[in-house]
Design an enzyme around this catalytic site. Sequence first.
Site, PDB file in Angstrom:
ATOM      1  N   SER A 173      -4.834  59.075  20.400  1.00  0.00           N
ATOM      2  CA  SER A 173      -6.229  59.507  20.294  1.00  0.00           C
ATOM      3  C   SER A 173      -6.582  59.914  18.873  1.00  0.00           C
ATOM      4  O   SER A 173      -5.740  60.404  18.129  1.00  0.00           O
ATOM      5  CB  SER A 173      -6.487  60.711  21.206  1.00  0.00           C
ATOM      6  OG  SER A 173      -7.816  61.152  21.019  1.00  0.00           O
TER       7      SER A 173
ATOM      8  N   LYS B 245      -3.297  61.022  28.636  1.00  0.00           N
ATOM      9  CA  LYS B 245      -4.371  60.477  27.782  1.00  0.00           C
ATOM     10  C   LYS B 245      -5.652  60.282  28.603  1.00  0.00           C
ATOM     11  O   LYS B 245      -6.756  60.527  28.117  1.00  0.00           O
ATOM     12  CB  LYS B 245      -3.922  59.151  27.149  1.00  0.00           C
ATOM     13  CG  LYS B 245      -5.024  58.443  26.337  1.00  0.00           C
ATOM     14  CD  LYS B 245      -5.506  59.295  25.178  1.00  0.00           C
ATOM     15  CE  LYS B 245      -6.379  58.632  24.146  1.00  0.00           C
ATOM     16  NZ  LYS B 245      -7.543  57.890  24.513  1.00  0.00           N
TER      17      LYS B 245
ATOM     18  N   HIS C  61      -7.215  63.561  28.921  1.00  0.00           N
ATOM     19  CA  HIS C  61      -7.833  63.854  27.612  1.00  0.00           C
ATOM     20  C   HIS C  61      -9.217  63.208  27.540  1.00  0.00           C
ATOM     21  O   HIS C  61     -10.203  63.827  27.147  1.00  0.00           O
ATOM     22  CB  HIS C  61      -6.943  63.336  26.475  1.00  0.00           C
ATOM     23  CG  HIS C  61      -7.641  63.226  25.156  1.00  0.00           C
ATOM     24  ND1 HIS C  61      -8.501  62.182  24.851  1.00  0.00           N
ATOM     25  CD2 HIS C  61      -7.659  64.044  24.069  1.00  0.00           C
ATOM     26  CE1 HIS C  61      -9.009  62.354  23.649  1.00  0.00           C
ATOM     27  NE2 HIS C  61      -8.508  63.482  23.144  1.00  0.00           N
ATOM     28  N   ASN C  62      -9.301  61.942  27.918  1.00  0.00           N
ATOM     29  CA  ASN C  62     -10.583  61.235  27.822  1.00  0.00           C
ATOM     30  C   ASN C  62     -11.599  61.817  28.795  1.00  0.00           C
ATOM     31  O   ASN C  62     -12.776  61.932  28.459  1.00  0.00           O
ATOM     32  CB  ASN C  62     -10.385  59.742  28.087  1.00  0.00           C
ATOM     33  CG  ASN C  62      -9.860  59.016  26.861  1.00  0.00           C
ATOM     34  OD1 ASN C  62      -9.168  59.598  26.048  1.00  0.00           O
ATOM     35  ND2 ASN C  62     -10.190  57.755  26.732  1.00  0.00           N
TER      36      ASN C  62
ATOM     37  N   GLU D  63     -12.862  64.798  27.257  1.00  0.00           N
ATOM     38  CA  GLU D  63     -13.767  64.352  26.183  1.00  0.00           C
ATOM     39  C   GLU D  63     -15.166  64.070  26.766  1.00  0.00           C
ATOM     40  O   GLU D  63     -16.179  64.511  26.218  1.00  0.00           O
ATOM     41  CB  GLU D  63     -13.154  63.099  25.549  1.00  0.00           C
ATOM     42  CG  GLU D  63     -14.017  62.338  24.571  1.00  0.00           C
ATOM     43  CD  GLU D  63     -13.328  61.023  24.134  1.00  0.00           C
ATOM     44  OE1 GLU D  63     -12.152  61.057  23.719  1.00  0.00           O
ATOM     45  OE2 GLU D  63     -13.969  59.957  24.229  1.00  0.00           O
TER      46      GLU D  63
HETATM   47  C1  6PG Z   1      -9.779  58.667  21.713  1.00  0.00           C
HETATM   48  C2  6PG Z   1     -10.947  58.162  22.546  1.00  0.00           C
HETATM   49  C3  6PG Z   1     -10.915  56.710  22.768  1.00  0.00           C
HETATM   50  C4  6PG Z   1     -12.018  56.195  23.685  1.00  0.00           C
HETATM   51  C5  6PG Z   1     -13.373  56.291  23.101  1.00  0.00           C
HETATM   52  C6  6PG Z   1     -14.449  55.530  23.865  1.00  0.00           C
HETATM   53  O1  6PG Z   1      -9.033  59.473  22.259  1.00  0.00           O
HETATM   54  O2  6PG Z   1      -9.636  58.281  20.549  1.00  0.00           O
HETATM   55  O3  6PG Z   1     -10.879  58.774  23.800  1.00  0.00           O
HETATM   56  O4  6PG Z   1      -9.671  56.419  23.349  1.00  0.00           O
HETATM   57  O5  6PG Z   1     -11.760  54.884  23.970  1.00  0.00           O
HETATM   58  O6  6PG Z   1     -13.730  57.608  22.957  1.00  0.00           O
HETATM   59  O7  6PG Z   1     -14.568  55.917  25.180  1.00  0.00           O
HETATM   60  P1  6PG Z   1     -15.872  55.540  26.025  1.00  0.00           P
HETATM   61  O8  6PG Z   1     -16.350  54.204  25.534  1.00  0.00           O
HETATM   62  O9  6PG Z   1     -15.449  55.458  27.453  1.00  0.00           O
HETATM   63  O10 6PG Z   1     -16.873  56.605  25.752  1.00  0.00           O
END
Ligand code: 6PG
Length: 485
Positions: A130, A185, A188-189, A192
């Site tokens: 990430s 991960k 984590h997302n 996010e």
């Molecule tokens: C990271 C992000 C990455 C993710 C983007 C786009 O940890 O660097 O989580 O892996 O792919 O943020 O995610 P979305 O297109 O679903 O918003």
Amino acid sequence: MNEVSDIGVIGLAVMGENLILNMESKGFHVSAYNRSVDKVEHFVNGRAKGKNIYGAKSIEDLVSSLKSPRKVMLMVKAGKPVDDFIDLLIPHLNKGDIIIDGGNSHFPDTERRVKYVESKGLYFIGTGVSGGEEGALLGPSIMPGGSKEAWPAVKPIFQGIAAKVADGTPCCDWVGTGGAGHFVKMVHNGIEYGDMQLINEIYHIMKNVLGMSAGEMHEVFKEWNEGELDSYLIEITRDILAYKEADGTPIIDRILDTAGQKGTGKWTGTVALELGVPLTLITESVFARCLSALKDERVAASKVLTAGPTPAFDGDKKAFIDHLRDALYAAKVISYAQGYQMMKAAAKEYNWELSYGNIALMWRGGCIIRSRFLGNIKEAFDKNPDLANLLLDPYFAEKIQACQNGLRQVTSTAIQNGIPVPCLNAAISFYDGYRTERLPANLLQAQRDYFGAHTYERTDQPRGQFFHTNWTGRGGDTASTTYDV
Ligand code: 6PG
């Protein structure tokens, strides 16, 4: 080409290229390969020129350029391309060689691939990476899992290139067997997604209820980023709000309000439902993106469903901005508490020994959700690795109780003003639900028993004994079996 490189990387999109440059800058020799070989040429003659990076012309060439045990990292699109490359690599690798998948793969795929690759006498690591393109180049957060036997060989490279916290500890450590790395991960997302939607809801209230300009909001986010909310996402929000187009208009006012998504948030919500974990905030954040995507429908509905309040604010603006800050902080704590609950449930389900403190440390730097606050989460799990819920840690229990009023005020003000706040609302509802000794599920159980003889437990009898009432006098005494999802 003979055995000079420490690692090979397949996939020269921006993440792959940047990871290679990062590895090389830390003293590793890297071989690079891409399915369309002209990209390899372009890379070695461009960004990689003069560096210890070998441009491989074929899979065979790539494999023969690697030191033993060979380590090949895939930085390709999740899904079929990963399986295809695994099958292309296997015939060229020897016992003990290691295939690594650094894409956003879904963890059940990683579970399957670990078994498959191990059945061929090789090792497989599925790792979360990430931090976006900048993170990949300067220091990402790395969350590896899979064949543990392969970890000692990969560790120096991964920990060498990972982001470091202030004391130098790398934001990378072994997560667990099977798909554990990609699971972490995925969470984590999901977090996010939740963090982003919370910031969006606060922005919406600032803009539509308080009538703040982009510049005024920029100042508030700037101040917040110097305190407890200090995080990458607050920092970029601060900068986005200050960004103006050539004519002086804040660019934010010209960006269409319809969100995209690539699926990792959806997986997090789906898996939460499968595990039976109340991951309400993250799941609402996914639905919020889905609702935003219905732009045409919303525009049409805005002409029909005109009944509702017109936003207005006549209170103390400064005091309300403090409530907004507390609301954001409290909702974040709740979201992370839910995310950690989910990891606990998954660890039980999949037999993973997850170190929750280490996961917080891996997220402390390099990744998209990096924040000061993850340092406090690490402390909470270091103090008590068996902590049932983050909200019960003494530090966070005090914090959440101090901030819950702000969350309550902000959520109710938003609703009174017709501003949708699905994630703030999910947060306060979870807080109140989690601390309620007696929820109305007694009535729910009665209803289930009434129409389907699903039975209930009683407050005046020991747990585990199930009762059925013949509610109408017409039903018999036969109860249906009980089970939990
Ligand atoms: C990271 C992000 C990455 C993710 C983007 C786009 O940890 O660097 O989580 O892996 O792919 O943020 O995610 P979305 O297109 O679903 O918003």
